[in-house]
Design an enzyme around this catalytic site. Sequence first.
Site, PDB file in Angstrom:
ATOM      1  N   LYS A  13       0.834  -1.214   0.000  1.00  0.00           N
ATOM      2  CA  LYS A  13       0.000   0.000   0.000  1.00  0.00           C
ATOM      3  C   LYS A  13       0.871   1.268   0.000  1.00  0.00           C
ATOM      4  O   LYS A  13       0.615   2.185  -0.765  1.00  0.00           O
ATOM      5  CB  LYS A  13      -0.914   0.046   1.250  1.00  0.00           C
ATOM      6  CG  LYS A  13      -1.859  -1.127   1.374  1.00  0.00           C
ATOM      7  CD  LYS A  13      -2.734  -1.002   2.612  1.00  0.00           C
ATOM      8  CE  LYS A  13      -1.964  -1.027   3.926  1.00  0.00           C
ATOM      9  NZ  LYS A  13      -1.277  -2.310   4.212  1.00  0.00           N
ATOM     10  N   ARG A  88      -9.608   1.304   8.731  1.00  0.00           N
ATOM     11  CA  ARG A  88      -9.164  -0.050   9.032  1.00  0.00           C
ATOM     12  C   ARG A  88     -10.180  -0.816   9.847  1.00  0.00           C
ATOM     13  O   ARG A  88      -9.957  -1.990  10.159  1.00  0.00           O
ATOM     14  CB  ARG A  88      -7.899   0.059   9.854  1.00  0.00           C
ATOM     15  CG  ARG A  88      -6.677  -0.571   9.238  1.00  0.00           C
ATOM     16  CD  ARG A  88      -5.537  -0.169  10.145  1.00  0.00           C
ATOM     17  NE  ARG A  88      -4.382  -0.930   9.972  1.00  0.00           N
ATOM     18  CZ  ARG A  88      -3.310  -0.524   9.298  1.00  0.00           C
ATOM     19  NH1 ARG A  88      -3.313   0.623   8.668  1.00  0.00           N
ATOM     20  NH2 ARG A  88      -2.253  -1.266   9.273  1.00  0.00           N
ATOM     21  N   ARG A 127      11.740  -5.663   4.491  1.00  0.00           N
ATOM     22  CA  ARG A 127      11.554  -4.211   4.315  1.00  0.00           C
ATOM     23  C   ARG A 127      12.590  -3.424   5.123  1.00  0.00           C
ATOM     24  O   ARG A 127      12.876  -3.736   6.273  1.00  0.00           O
ATOM     25  CB  ARG A 127      10.158  -3.802   4.773  1.00  0.00           C
ATOM     26  CG  ARG A 127       9.985  -2.276   4.789  1.00  0.00           C
ATOM     27  CD  ARG A 127       8.573  -1.815   4.986  1.00  0.00           C
ATOM     28  NE  ARG A 127       7.860  -2.573   5.974  1.00  0.00           N
ATOM     29  CZ  ARG A 127       6.544  -2.644   6.046  1.00  0.00           C
ATOM     30  NH1 ARG A 127       5.804  -2.022   5.163  1.00  0.00           N
ATOM     31  NH2 ARG A 127       5.978  -3.362   6.978  1.00  0.00           N
ATOM     32  N   ARG A 160      11.545  -1.641  10.604  1.00  0.00           N
ATOM     33  CA  ARG A 160      10.455  -1.209  11.474  1.00  0.00           C
ATOM     34  C   ARG A 160      10.328  -2.136  12.683  1.00  0.00           C
ATOM     35  O   ARG A 160      10.455  -3.341  12.551  1.00  0.00           O
ATOM     36  CB  ARG A 160       9.140  -1.219  10.678  1.00  0.00           C
ATOM     37  CG  ARG A 160       8.690   0.161  10.284  1.00  0.00           C
ATOM     38  CD  ARG A 160       7.572   0.167   9.302  1.00  0.00           C
ATOM     39  NE  ARG A 160       6.359  -0.493   9.764  1.00  0.00           N
ATOM     40  CZ  ARG A 160       5.236  -0.522   9.068  1.00  0.00           C
ATOM     41  NH1 ARG A 160       5.171   0.077   7.895  1.00  0.00           N
ATOM     42  NH2 ARG A 160       4.181  -1.149   9.523  1.00  0.00           N
ATOM     43  N   ARG A 171      -0.476  -8.582  13.451  1.00  0.00           N
ATOM     44  CA  ARG A 171      -0.995  -7.600  12.478  1.00  0.00           C
ATOM     45  C   ARG A 171      -1.847  -8.303  11.426  1.00  0.00           C
ATOM     46  O   ARG A 171      -2.879  -7.765  11.004  1.00  0.00           O
ATOM     47  CB  ARG A 171       0.169  -6.850  11.826  1.00  0.00           C
ATOM     48  CG  ARG A 171       0.782  -5.812  12.771  1.00  0.00           C
ATOM     49  CD  ARG A 171       2.160  -5.381  12.322  1.00  0.00           C
ATOM     50  NE  ARG A 171       2.183  -4.760  11.029  1.00  0.00           N
ATOM     51  CZ  ARG A 171       3.249  -4.700  10.227  1.00  0.00           C
ATOM     52  NH1 ARG A 171       4.389  -5.250  10.620  1.00  0.00           N
ATOM     53  NH2 ARG A 171       3.170  -4.115   9.074  1.00  0.00           N
TER      54      ARG A 171
END
Length: 216
Positions: A13, A88, A127, A160, A171
């Site tokens: 996203k 969300r 990431r 992160r 998550r």
Amino acid sequence: MILILLGPPGAGKGTQAKLLASELRVPHISTGDMFRDHKARGTELGKTVDAIMASGGLVPDDVTNAMVKDRLARPDVGGGFILDGYPRTAAQAAYLDQLLVAMGRKLDRAVSYEIAQELLVDRMSGRRSCPKCGAVYHVTANPPRQAGTCDREGTPLVQRDDDKAETVARRLTEYEAKTAPLKRYYSEQGSLSEVPGTGTPDQVLATALRVLGRTR
Ligand code: AP5
Ligand code: MG
């Protein structure tokens, strides 16, 4: 153009929002980035959300809605905007509907990036991002020119906090329970478009632009 980007954590996203924002010349509004910015600045809001984000849970709706309301009051949203990671929950979606009515605006599309769960874990664990400019890389799929260093800033890249395996699992569970049902909500409003989240970022962008009736 007013867009919502839906999709599980790691679906791309943020990557797509940056590309779309540049193509469509509208601001990219990521609630995750806004919360991370508050944390980095050590604000009261940042302190409130720190433990929630580290656990992989969702920040309460009233806190998130208030932050988005403030953001959408800024003048740069006049030509449209891209919401990444908001809404969300069903309550956030209902709140946004009311907010758009109050602003005299209308949602153009909710784009949902579809991707198999097995790929998500790799995307999140690989990431890396720049703490200075926010650029997002992937160690193998989208590496910087020099390993571990931002192409633009030359700053060491960071991982992160919530990209650890146990947090990623939470998550994903939160997404399935609270956010995935929004696809039905937008589908019933006739605004949902599903776009494959696989392929290169540029291929994913091209599909989304086609779905949005835009050519490059
Ligand atoms: P947030 O920051 O929104 O995280 P998320 O939804 O979990 O999504 P991610 O940012 O992890 O993934 P992404 O889809 O943006 O993927 P990306 O483009 O980076 O939220 C974080 C936390 O904040 C939440 O857990 C919650 O606590 C809180 N929060 C935020 N919003 C909230 C809300 N509305 N309500 C309540 N709480 C909220 O890509 C991932 C990786 O894949 C990158 O390495 C990238 O380079 C790579 N990649 C991207 N596209 C491709 C591709 N096509 N091929 C190969 N690799 C790719
Ligand atoms: Mg993101």
